[in-house]
Design an enzyme around this catalytic site. Structure first.
Site: not given
Length: 830
Positions: A15, A18, A82, A85, A499, A697, A701
């Site tokens: 819209c 946005c 190297c 490069c 956690d 997990d 989180d």
């Protein structure tokens, strides 16, 4: 400064609001002159000053909540040797409009680019790489069959040819220095004739076997970006053409200086080719983890078509296909079992050596091995979507990414070669002006030695080889580094925040205690479990699992009722049961004085006490808890032993959190933290100057994982949250964190050791090659020895990185197979 136009395709706009949001976000970026967003075309047209980066514009769009369209591509490139490069190609690509990121991996000989598809094309990227002096490989170039190493074969042939021609040249050169040989050679041919033979033998060594140095060196010099190939080309050519002139026009040189150095030129090229060959072999070994993972992928699958099992290529399998896997076969794709019963070896995912039982509705993972029964399953994920493919992609991505230390090294290498050439010119001028007679010979020898000893091969290999071996070793241990930089960053952490639910604990309630007050334990548990089987509450499910783990048969329930917040009542096998909290018992008038102390003790251990009454009399006190995972306390102790501060972050109340913390030895507890506040807590710790690794997990989180300096996602099997953290522990065992931190520290030490050797080696030997010790000891470094020393330096760095393959985890990733697991699934009887 000249203005530029950048067009970016954007997804997610729906819209005018946005549009306004994106335009405001872009307009706030420094250097943006104008930003106009077209909702119909889903594109933003941005006018920026020359210094504004495309990456900053993309970040602004993402911050506004929308998704810019960016393509990623990996391009194989030949000719890199190297760190110079690497920086040369990255600088060339960085000048392209619309290029977001360019990262070159010297070890894999690949370039990873992210770019705006409308702003820059693949042919333009290829052209930029060619302009830098290197050759990109087309994406559809034919792949070599498994086991065919075309580059290794080509290098081996060049080394053999160079050696065949160089050995006679060295023998002839020795004839000048050994009196017995000199007399023999002189009797066969005049000295100048032997110089001509040396010329004939040396020419194919330089211009055929060593042609790669001339092609790449010329391209480097043509673009004013000298690199290692330039050094080799200049050094060997100086020795060769000096000798040619000395042979053809000896009178041009001062007396006694018209000598040949053909053997130096030939030996230089041969030794460097040999070093390249050894490097190629070692680089192949650094990719061993990827090769092992690729070997786990099935090539064919047996798909049920028109009622019959037909063998088809794995690429022909689509989601929804029904597949048959016979005993001993590798499961081709991820899926869900529809029929059959078997045991599957999932050690590649879980690390657990004991096969896992599979029957209807069980998930199977592509790459695992079916052991002893036939299974029919429906494909759910195929191709790049399978867990194994995601793991391979993750390891490849980590190996290609550069940690901060490598980015610094690339910048240094970009200026190192020009500085070396300047030092070589100064060396030549100083010896020519102030050196003893013959000054020209001394100037020549020292200049060539400086050019050769300073080749920065080892610098370019120092980090990527260690990252490749380290991430590969991590994959073997079930520790997946999604970002190569995480290997370095994790080594610098001083605080680990964990956690609680699903990380320290199993993540689901389990029956931990069942203490009988009146009656027989098994009989009371049968009645209680039968009543709870009618409830869908997680605590009820835990009690039922505990009873079934003891093999108890549950009687029939004739009546069931539940009072939310209090408990349940049921008629079971002629008995009236009431099960619930203490307030439920008090409401029923059932006395619980004799159990108060025990209930308090259970609560202090983070267990939830419940009561069961049979026919109006107290029968049992029940405790349900989310128990600690096996190895959690051991892992915490090991992390603290590494000098890390360990904290726990949870949404649980303080009493429960403190009880869990006491069990595992954690002193710092952050409790009653809502999911959206976890990232804030991580920021607060970072504001205290701490470098934080957060372990969760990987799903709820996610904000905290993203905020932490290193996010470590815990997962098991197909439930793994691939995109959640920088590091993923496949086995769900906290001891994997200990191994991950230990591996990262070892890898970081290896990288530092590589750099100390590479830079220290160059800094120490350049003065030696320049001849600063000649006035003291009267010895100069021979260019042949300089070439050999340069090759040895690269091989040393590679060998040091390969030592990571022998890294041994300090902590076991998987708990031993003892009675512990059965005990955790059952009950602890007091």
């Amino acid at each position: 400064m000249m203005a530029e136009n950048v067009d970016i395709e954007i997804r997610g706009m729906s819209c005018a609001s946005c549009v306004g949001r994106v335009e405001r976000a872009l307009g706030q970026q420094p250097g943006v002159i104008d930003a106009r967003v077209n909702l119909a075309t889903q594109k933003a047209a941005i006018q920026v000053e020359g210094g504004t980066t495309t990456a900053s514009l993309l970040d602004a769009i993402e911050t506004a909540g929308y998704q810019p369209v960016v393509e990623s591509l990996e391009i194989s490139v030949t000719g890199m040797s190297c760190g110079s490069c690497v920086s040369r190609i990255e600088r060339a690509l960085g000048k392209l409009p619309g290029l977001v990121e360019a990262s070159v991996n010297l070890t894999t000989q690949k370039v990873f680019v992210r770019f705006l598809p409308g702003a820059v094309s693949l042919p333009r990227i290829h052209h930029a790489i060619r302009e830098a002096g290197y050759e990109p490989q087309e994406a559809d170039a034919p792949q070599q069959p498994d086991g065919v190493d075309e580059e290794g074969t080509r290098l081996r042939h060049r080394v053999v040819l160079a050696a065949v021609f160089t050995i006679p040249v060295v023998i002839i050169a020795m004839g000048k220095m050994i009196p017995a040989l000199e007399a023999l050679f002189s009797s066969l041919m005049p000295h100048r004739g032997w110089m001509g033979v040396e010329w004939l033998l040396t020419t194919p060594v330089l211009f055929y076997a060593g042609a790669r140095f001339y092609r790449a060196g010329y391209a480097e010099l043509r673009h004013a970006n000298p690199g290692m190939n330039s050094l080799v080309m200049i050094g060997s050519s100086a020795a060769y053409f000096y000798s040619v002139v000395a042979l053809l026009f000896p009178g041009f040189f001062p007396a006694g200086t018209a000598e040949s150095y053909f053997e130096a030129a030939a030996v230089i090229v041969t030794l460097i080719l040999l070093g390249r060959y050894f490097e190629h072999i070692a680089k192949g070994r650094t990719s061993e983890a990827i090769k092992k993972l690729l070997q786990l992928q099935a090539k064919t699958a047996r798909v049920i078509r028109d009622g019959e099992a037909v063998e088809v290529p794995i690429e022909a399998v689509v989601p929804g296909d029904r597949l048959v896997v016979r005993p001993g076969e590798r499961i081709p794709v991820d899926g869900v079992v529809e029929a059959g019963h078997s045991y599957v070896d999932e050690s590649m995912i879980s690390g657990e050596p004991v096969p896992v039982a599979k029957q209807q509705d069980a998930e199977v993972v592509g790459g695992t091995i079916n052991k002893n029964g036939a299974l029919t399953f429906r494909a759910t994920r195929v191709g790049a979507d399978t867990l194994l493919s995601q793991i391979i992609k993750m390891v490849e991505s980590a190996q290609a990414e550069k940690p901060p230390i490598q980015q610094l090294a690339d910048k240094i290498a970009g200026v190192f070669v020009p500085v070396v050439i300047a030092i070589a010119l100064i060396t030549f001028g100083a010896w020519l002006a102030f050196g003893p007679t013959p000054a020209l010979s001394f100037a020549f020898v020292t200049t060539v030695s400086v050019l050769l000893i300073a080749c920065p091969c080892a610098m370019g290999l120092a980090t990527p080889t260690a990252i490749m071996v380290g991430t590969g070793k991590g994959a073997e241990m079930g520790v997946l580094f999604r970002r190569g930089a995480a290997l370095e960053t994790l080594a610098k952490m001083d605080t680990v925040v964990l956690d609680k639910t699903g990380t320290l604990t199993r993540g689901r309630p389990e029956l931990t205690d069942f203490e009988v007050i009146e009656g027989h334990e098994s009989e009371v548990l049968r009645l209680v479990a039968a009543a709870e089987a009618q409830s869908e509450h997680p605590i009820a499910e835990a009690i039922v699992r505990g009873a079934r783990a003891r093999g108890l048969e549950l009687p029939t329930v004739s009546h069931f009722g539940a009072e939310p917040g209090y408990g349940i009542e049921a008629d079971v096998a002629g008995h009236r049961l009431h099960i619930g909290a203490d307030r439920y018992m008090s409401r029923l008038g059932i006395e619980l004085e004799q159990t108060e102390e025990r209930a308090k003790a259970l609560a202090e251990d983070a267990k939830s006490p419940l009561y069961a009454a049979v026919d109006g009399r107290p029968a049992a006190i029940i405790a349900v808890a989310d128990p600690l995972k096996a190895g959690s306390a051991e892992a915490i102790a090991a992390l603290k032993g590494q000098g890390l501060e360990v904290a726990m972050l949870t949404g649980d109340n303080h009493a429960t959190a403190e009880a869990i913390a006491r069990q595992v030895g954690i002193q710092r507890v952050l409790a009653e933290v809502l999911p959206d506040q976890k990232a804030t807590e991580i920021r607060r710790l970072q504001s205290e100057g701490k470098r934080v690794a957060f372990v969760g997990d990987g799903i709820n989180d996610a904000p905290a994982l993203a905020q932490a300096d290193v996010g470590i996602a815990i997962g098991t099997g197909t439930d793994i949250a691939i995109e959640a953290g920088d590091v993923v522990l496949m086995r769900g065992d906290l001891r994997g964190i200990v191994n991950a931190t230990a591996l990262s520290k070892r890898t970081h030490r290896t990288i530092i050791g590589n750099f100390v050797w590479a830079y220290g080696y160059n800094l120490a030997l350049i003065p030696v090659a320049a001849g600063v010790f000649y006035p003291l000891v009267g010895v100069l470094l021979n260019p042949m020895l300089a070439a050999a020393a340069m090759s040895i330096s690269s091989v040393f760095v590679l060998s040091n990185s390969l030592r990571l393959r022998r890294f041994t985890p300090k902590a076991g990733d998987v708990a031993p197979n003892t009675g512990e697991s059965a005990q955790q699934e059952g009950v602890h009887s007091a």
